[in-house]
Design an enzyme around this catalytic site. Sequence first.
Site, PDB file in Angstrom:
ATOM      1  N   GLU A  63       0.062  -5.246  22.760  1.00  0.00           N
ATOM      2  CA  GLU A  63       0.668  -3.942  23.049  1.00  0.00           C
ATOM      3  C   GLU A  63      -0.032  -3.238  24.215  1.00  0.00           C
ATOM      4  O   GLU A  63      -1.260  -3.259  24.283  1.00  0.00           O
ATOM      5  CB  GLU A  63       0.569  -3.080  21.781  1.00  0.00           C
ATOM      6  CG  GLU A  63       1.483  -1.876  21.770  1.00  0.00           C
ATOM      7  CD  GLU A  63       1.605  -1.277  20.363  1.00  0.00           C
ATOM      8  OE1 GLU A  63       1.433  -0.050  20.253  1.00  0.00           O
ATOM      9  OE2 GLU A  63       1.873  -2.024  19.411  1.00  0.00           O
ATOM     10  N   HIS A 122       6.251   1.505  19.291  1.00  0.00           N
ATOM     11  CA  HIS A 122       5.283   2.023  18.320  1.00  0.00           C
ATOM     12  C   HIS A 122       5.609   3.465  17.915  1.00  0.00           C
ATOM     13  O   HIS A 122       4.819   4.389  18.118  1.00  0.00           O
ATOM     14  CB  HIS A 122       3.865   1.948  18.893  1.00  0.00           C
ATOM     15  CG  HIS A 122       2.807   1.869  17.834  1.00  0.00           C
ATOM     16  ND1 HIS A 122       1.719   1.045  17.917  1.00  0.00           N
ATOM     17  CD2 HIS A 122       2.669   2.515  16.634  1.00  0.00           C
ATOM     18  CE1 HIS A 122       0.955   1.180  16.848  1.00  0.00           C
ATOM     19  NE2 HIS A 122       1.519   2.071  16.055  1.00  0.00           N
ATOM     20  N   GLY A 163       0.842  -1.191   0.000  1.00  0.00           N
ATOM     21  CA  GLY A 163       0.000   0.000   0.000  1.00  0.00           C
ATOM     22  C   GLY A 163       0.873   1.235   0.000  1.00  0.00           C
ATOM     23  O   GLY A 163       2.019   1.212  -0.463  1.00  0.00           O
ATOM     24  N   ARG A 164       0.365   2.337   0.569  1.00  0.00           N
ATOM     25  CA  ARG A 164       1.134   3.583   0.584  1.00  0.00           C
ATOM     26  C   ARG A 164       2.466   3.407   1.303  1.00  0.00           C
ATOM     27  O   ARG A 164       3.524   3.767   0.789  1.00  0.00           O
ATOM     28  CB  ARG A 164       0.330   4.688   1.277  1.00  0.00           C
ATOM     29  CG  ARG A 164      -0.939   5.134   0.580  1.00  0.00           C
ATOM     30  CD  ARG A 164      -1.595   6.238   1.395  1.00  0.00           C
ATOM     31  NE  ARG A 164      -2.864   6.709   0.842  1.00  0.00           N
ATOM     32  CZ  ARG A 164      -4.039   6.191   1.155  1.00  0.00           C
ATOM     33  NH1 ARG A 164      -4.107   5.187   2.011  1.00  0.00           N
ATOM     34  NH2 ARG A 164      -5.147   6.669   0.623  1.00  0.00           N
ATOM     35  N   ILE A 165       2.404   2.873   2.525  1.00  0.00           N
ATOM     36  CA  ILE A 165       3.627   2.746   3.322  1.00  0.00           C
ATOM     37  C   ILE A 165       4.526   1.664   2.746  1.00  0.00           C
ATOM     38  O   ILE A 165       5.748   1.835   2.654  1.00  0.00           O
ATOM     39  CB  ILE A 165       3.286   2.462   4.794  1.00  0.00           C
ATOM     40  CG1 ILE A 165       2.526   3.656   5.396  1.00  0.00           C
ATOM     41  CG2 ILE A 165       4.554   2.187   5.603  1.00  0.00           C
ATOM     42  CD1 ILE A 165       1.963   3.409   6.783  1.00  0.00           C
ATOM     43  N   ALA A 194       3.568  -2.511  11.160  1.00  0.00           N
ATOM     44  CA  ALA A 194       2.136  -2.490  10.837  1.00  0.00           C
ATOM     45  C   ALA A 194       1.307  -2.645  12.106  1.00  0.00           C
ATOM     46  O   ALA A 194       1.027  -1.664  12.790  1.00  0.00           O
ATOM     47  CB  ALA A 194       1.820  -3.598   9.827  1.00  0.00           C
ATOM     48  N   ARG A 195       0.918  -3.869  12.428  1.00  0.00           N
ATOM     49  CA  ARG A 195       0.164  -4.166  13.646  1.00  0.00           C
ATOM     50  C   ARG A 195       0.743  -5.428  14.277  1.00  0.00           C
ATOM     51  O   ARG A 195       1.062  -6.396  13.587  1.00  0.00           O
ATOM     52  CB  ARG A 195      -1.320  -4.356  13.343  1.00  0.00           C
ATOM     53  CG  ARG A 195      -2.063  -3.064  13.035  1.00  0.00           C
ATOM     54  CD  ARG A 195      -2.177  -2.169  14.267  1.00  0.00           C
ATOM     55  NE  ARG A 195      -2.992  -0.975  14.023  1.00  0.00           N
ATOM     56  CZ  ARG A 195      -2.493   0.205  13.688  1.00  0.00           C
ATOM     57  NH1 ARG A 195      -1.173   0.344  13.518  1.00  0.00           N
ATOM     58  NH2 ARG A 195      -3.309   1.247  13.516  1.00  0.00           N
ATOM     59  N   GLY A 214       6.419   4.401  14.701  1.00  0.00           N
ATOM     60  CA  GLY A 214       6.396   4.534  13.246  1.00  0.00           C
ATOM     61  C   GLY A 214       6.173   5.942  12.735  1.00  0.00           C
ATOM     62  O   GLY A 214       6.911   6.438  11.882  1.00  0.00           O
TER      63      GLY A 214
END
Length: 326
Positions: free
Chosen positions: A268, A287, A156-158, A238-239, A289
């Site tokens: 998390e 986290h 995707g975008r990232i 991501a997650r 990012g």
Amino acid sequence: MAKILITQHIGEAGVQKLREAGHEVTYRDETEPMTLAELQTAVRYTEGLVCLLTDKVDTAVLDAAPHLKMIANVAVGYDNIDVGVASKRGILVSNTPDVLTETTADHAFALLLAIARRVPEADAFMRAGSYEKFEMFPPLLGLDVYGKTLGVVGMGRIGAAVARRGALGFGMKVLYTANGVKTAVEQELSAQKATLPELLRQSDFVSINVPLTPETHHLFTLETFRQMKPTACLINTARGPVIKEDDLLVALREGIIWGAALDVFEAEPKMAPGLAEYHERLVVAPHLGSATGETRQKMVETAVTNLLAGLAGQPPPNALNAEQLP
């Protein structure tokens, strides 16, 4: 004038913009998320909700918010919101894409370089006074990055921004899994689409850039790791639940993969038992990012812009479900 609830600390600029627009704003200037019961109580009269990814806006919360018209999530991911239920109830939902793409990709590549060259281990080695002499083959030998193969799981975008850094900055061959990648991006990077097993078998570095969905939950397990090269590194910005952390720990301890760099975690903010104590060829970050001052402020501005548009009866620039509303 609408009643707006901001669930957590976002800084004063965004709050002030909403108040200047004439809205009644309840601002909870705290860094800890509310409990489910607290959030259910707080949204009783709310028409506009500004929330963070740590706020679980599920069916129970939506049941408690009969006046809710719009949810502005200050994040690009929205797995914390039951968008399907919101859509059925005519509630707009928006996110904050684009503004954090390059910053998150920077961080993903920083983690890639850090694990490849064992930067945190080297830092600890120096601070412990263990560097006593230069060696041709020191105990902290790393991996080359330039010219290697980068596998992007989720273009995707990232993912595309990570791929661009690898291909154009480090001469890397790019493999990817995704649907709908723009032909121009594919051509620019000479990227090749692959199945996940193909990508895993060939990649020296695997960057996870997929959203968290039922299909991607525990996408990476011991079975997945066994398909990777024993010299490969895994990077996740991501997650957390995309990786089964107990299995990752086994893969690291048994040398099934060479290393991993994680910015997000399955439960998390906690890590799986044993993972926190494991230091060899593992890089962890809390986290971070999109965590630059400039980008986080842009995320707030984007969320506020989305909310103001939605409450004014206009299409929010980043609406996720406008076409699904009844």
